[in-house]
Scaffold this motif. Structure first.
Motif, PDB file in Angstrom:
ATOM      1  N   VAL A  55      -7.012  -8.984  29.303  1.00 58.62           N
ATOM      2  CA  VAL A  55      -8.116  -9.701  28.917  1.00 58.62           C
ATOM      3  C   VAL A  55      -6.860 -11.149  28.608  1.00 58.62           C
ATOM      4  CG1 VAL A  55      -8.558 -10.393  26.341  1.00 58.62           C
ATOM      5  CG2 VAL A  55      -9.885  -8.713  27.458  1.00 58.62           C
ATOM      6  N   VAL A  56      -5.886 -10.740  29.268  1.00 57.54           N
ATOM      7  CA  VAL A  56      -4.378 -11.629  29.255  1.00 57.54           C
ATOM      8  C   VAL A  56      -4.383 -12.551  30.280  1.00 57.54           C
ATOM      9  CG1 VAL A  56      -2.374 -12.249  28.788  1.00 57.54           C
ATOM     10  CG2 VAL A  56      -2.990 -11.373  26.915  1.00 57.54           C
ATOM     11  N   VAL A  57      -5.116 -11.113  31.199  1.00 57.69           N
ATOM     12  CA  VAL A  57      -4.838 -12.023  32.672  1.00 57.69           C
ATOM     13  C   VAL A  57      -6.183 -12.693  33.109  1.00 57.69           C
ATOM     14  CG1 VAL A  57      -4.637 -11.076  35.103  1.00 57.69           C
ATOM     15  CG2 VAL A  57      -3.300  -9.873  33.961  1.00 57.69           C
ATOM     16  N   ALA A  58      -6.894 -12.601  32.332  1.00 64.36           N
ATOM     17  CA  ALA A  58      -8.347 -13.248  33.192  1.00 64.36           C
ATOM     18  C   ALA A  58      -8.146 -14.874  31.963  1.00 64.36           C
ATOM     19  CB  ALA A  58     -10.058 -12.447  31.917  1.00 64.36           C
ATOM     20  N   ASP A  59      -7.501 -14.339  30.804  1.00 63.08           N
ATOM     21  CA  ASP A  59      -7.557 -15.504  29.900  1.00 63.08           C
ATOM     22  C   ASP A  59      -6.610 -16.982  30.550  1.00 63.08           C
ATOM     23  OD1 ASP A  59      -8.136 -17.410  27.259  1.00 63.08           O
ATOM     24  OD2 ASP A  59      -5.611 -17.107  27.201  1.00 63.08           O
ATOM     25  N   GLN A  60      -5.849 -15.856  31.122  1.00 61.38           N
ATOM     26  CA  GLN A  60      -4.634 -16.734  32.237  1.00 61.38           C
ATOM     27  C   GLN A  60      -5.629 -17.652  33.311  1.00 61.38           C
ATOM     28  OE1 GLN A  60      -1.177 -14.377  32.623  1.00 61.38           O
ATOM     29  NE2 GLN A  60      -0.113 -14.901  31.128  1.00 61.38           N
ATOM     30  N   GLN A  61      -6.144 -16.835  34.008  1.00 63.15           N
ATOM     31  CA  GLN A  61      -7.136 -17.252  35.177  1.00 63.15           C
ATOM     32  C   GLN A  61      -8.126 -17.996  34.416  1.00 63.15           C
ATOM     33  OE1 GLN A  61      -6.291 -16.238  38.449  1.00 63.15           O
ATOM     34  NE2 GLN A  61      -7.592 -17.525  39.348  1.00 63.15           N
ATOM     35  N   ARG A  62      -8.371 -18.451  33.906  1.00 62.51           N
ATOM     36  CA  ARG A  62      -9.187 -19.242  33.613  1.00 62.51           C
ATOM     37  C   ARG A  62      -8.628 -20.245  32.788  1.00 62.51           C
ATOM     38  NH1 ARG A  62     -10.750 -21.814  28.139  1.00 62.51           N
ATOM     39  NH2 ARG A  62      -9.138 -20.422  27.661  1.00 62.51           N
ATOM     40  N   ALA A  63      -7.533 -20.541  32.289  1.00 58.33           N
ATOM     41  CA  ALA A  63      -6.446 -21.362  31.876  1.00 58.33           C
ATOM     42  C   ALA A  63      -6.854 -22.650  33.284  1.00 58.33           C
ATOM     43  CB  ALA A  63      -5.419 -21.408  30.786  1.00 58.33           C
ATOM     44  N   ALA A  64      -5.979 -21.211  35.333  1.00 58.02           N
ATOM     45  CA  ALA A  64      -5.884 -21.871  35.759  1.00 58.02           C
ATOM     46  C   ALA A  64      -6.439 -22.833  35.989  1.00 58.02           C
ATOM     47  CB  ALA A  64      -4.226 -21.074  36.447  1.00 58.02           C
ATOM     48  N   ASP A  65      -7.844 -22.146  35.998  1.00 57.76           N
ATOM     49  CA  ASP A  65      -9.037 -22.960  37.021  1.00 57.76           C
ATOM     50  C   ASP A  65      -9.373 -23.936  36.387  1.00 57.76           C
ATOM     51  OD1 ASP A  65      -8.770 -20.527  38.858  1.00 57.76           O
ATOM     52  OD2 ASP A  65     -10.665 -19.378  37.591  1.00 57.76           O
ATOM     53  N   LEU A  66      -9.324 -24.028  34.985  1.00 59.90           N
ATOM     54  CA  LEU A  66      -9.241 -25.003  34.130  1.00 59.90           C
ATOM     55  C   LEU A  66      -8.827 -26.833  34.476  1.00 59.90           C
ATOM     56  CD1 LEU A  66     -10.996 -26.536  32.010  1.00 59.90           C
ATOM     57  CD2 LEU A  66      -9.606 -25.536  29.950  1.00 59.90           C
ATOM     58  N   ALA A  67      -7.347 -26.098  34.672  1.00 61.02           N
ATOM     59  CA  ALA A  67      -6.520 -27.148  35.293  1.00 61.02           C
ATOM     60  C   ALA A  67      -7.011 -27.683  36.686  1.00 61.02           C
ATOM     61  CB  ALA A  67      -4.436 -26.712  34.830  1.00 61.02           C
ATOM     62  N   ALA A  68      -7.104 -26.611  37.363  1.00 53.79           N
ATOM     63  CA  ALA A  68      -7.452 -27.225  38.705  1.00 53.79           C
ATOM     64  C   ALA A  68      -8.694 -27.828  38.126  1.00 53.79           C
ATOM     65  CB  ALA A  68      -7.899 -25.361  39.571  1.00 53.79           C
ATOM     66  N   VAL A  69      -9.574 -27.683  38.030  1.00 55.39           N
ATOM     67  CA  VAL A  69     -10.636 -28.498  37.505  1.00 55.39           C
ATOM     68  C   VAL A  69     -10.064 -30.033  37.191  1.00 55.39           C
ATOM     69  CG1 VAL A  69     -12.813 -28.797  36.861  1.00 55.39           C
ATOM     70  CG2 VAL A  69     -12.412 -26.299  37.487  1.00 55.39           C
ATOM     71  N   LYS A  70     -10.495 -30.089  36.578  1.00 55.38           N
ATOM     72  CA  LYS A  70      -9.117 -30.908  35.851  1.00 55.38           C
ATOM     73  C   LYS A  70      -8.441 -31.877  36.678  1.00 55.38           C
ATOM     74  CE  LYS A  70      -8.856 -29.831  30.823  1.00 55.38           C
ATOM     75  NZ  LYS A  70      -8.668 -30.063  29.782  1.00 55.38           N
ATOM     76  N   ALA A  71      -7.839 -30.989  37.598  1.00 55.84           N
ATOM     77  CA  ALA A  71      -7.204 -32.073  38.562  1.00 55.84           C
ATOM     78  C   ALA A  71      -7.631 -32.595  39.390  1.00 55.84           C
ATOM     79  CB  ALA A  71      -6.573 -31.362  39.049  1.00 55.84           C
ATOM     80  N   GLU A  72      -8.844 -31.676  39.923  1.00 52.80           N
ATOM     81  CA  GLU A  72      -9.725 -32.160  40.474  1.00 52.80           C
ATOM     82  C   GLU A  72     -11.187 -33.356  40.457  1.00 52.80           C
ATOM     83  OE1 GLU A  72     -11.880 -32.335  44.984  1.00 52.80           O
ATOM     84  OE2 GLU A  72     -10.312 -31.739  44.267  1.00 52.80           O
ATOM     85  N   ILE A  73     -11.061 -33.788  39.157  1.00 56.10           N
ATOM     86  CA  ILE A  73     -11.923 -34.389  39.058  1.00 56.10           C
ATOM     87  C   ILE A  73     -11.417 -36.197  38.910  1.00 56.10           C
ATOM     88  CG2 ILE A  73     -13.053 -35.287  36.229  1.00 56.10           C
ATOM     89  CD1 ILE A  73     -13.819 -32.533  35.694  1.00 56.10           C
ATOM     90  N   ALA A  74      -9.900 -36.178  38.127  1.00 57.58           N
ATOM     91  CA  ALA A  74      -8.778 -36.909  38.301  1.00 57.58           C
ATOM     92  C   ALA A  74      -9.463 -37.138  39.450  1.00 57.58           C
ATOM     93  CB  ALA A  74      -7.561 -36.376  37.372  1.00 57.58           C
ATOM     94  N   ARG A  75      -9.147 -36.444  40.630  1.00 57.12           N
ATOM     95  CA  ARG A  75      -8.802 -36.698  41.715  1.00 57.12           C
ATOM     96  C   ARG A  75     -10.766 -37.798  42.463  1.00 57.12           C
ATOM     97  NH1 ARG A  75     -10.390 -36.346  46.857  1.00 57.12           N
ATOM     98  NH2 ARG A  75     -11.662 -34.318  46.168  1.00 57.12           N
ATOM     99  N   ILE A  76     -11.515 -37.221  42.328  1.00 55.83           N
ATOM    100  CA  ILE A  76     -12.703 -37.387  42.384  1.00 55.83           C
ATOM    101  C   ILE A  76     -12.787 -39.130  41.460  1.00 55.83           C
ATOM    102  CG2 ILE A  76     -15.166 -37.106  42.789  1.00 55.83           C
ATOM    103  CD1 ILE A  76     -14.193 -34.091  43.037  1.00 55.83           C
ATOM    104  N   GLU A  77     -12.165 -39.188  40.732  1.00 57.53           N
ATOM    105  CA  GLU A  77     -12.660 -40.347  39.923  1.00 57.53           C
ATOM    106  C   GLU A  77     -11.559 -41.656  40.297  1.00 57.53           C
ATOM    107  OE1 GLU A  77     -11.053 -39.180  36.163  1.00 57.53           O
ATOM    108  OE2 GLU A  77     -13.639 -38.652  35.358  1.00 57.53           O
TER     109      GLU A  77
END
Length: 81
Positions: free
Chosen positions: A20-42
């Motif tokens: 569960v901890v590893v999955a949560d860390q992966q989700r947080a990393a994926d969320l950060a990557a998506v936010k960075a991509e959204i900022a780049r696209i904007e």
């Protein structure tokens, strides 16, 4: 036998918690990557909008010059000059 079941249950519980901890860390990393991509696209969108505005201004100027030239070409009598 009961102690073996308790040990195996504990190991499974710890393994599940770690998963569960590893999955949560992966989700947080994926969320950060998506936010960075959204900022780049904007940013790219803002740049393209300013480019489009500049091109629209240039197009308007070209259209007005074309209209003037078209009016000159259609004036076969020379009355407008």
């Amino acid at each position: 036998m009961r102690s073996l079941a308790v040990v195996v249950g504990g190991i499974l519980l710890l393994g599940g918690a770690a998963l569960v901890v590893v999955a949560d860390q992966q989700r947080a990393a994926d969320l950060a990557a998506v936010k960075a991509e959204i900022a780049r696209i904007e940013l790219v969108l803002e740049e393209s909008q300013s480019d489009n505005l500049a091109l629209a201004e240039r197009l308007t100027d070209l259209r007005s010059r074309i209209a003037e030239q078209d009016a000159e070409l259609s004036d076969t009598t020379g009355f407008l000059k």
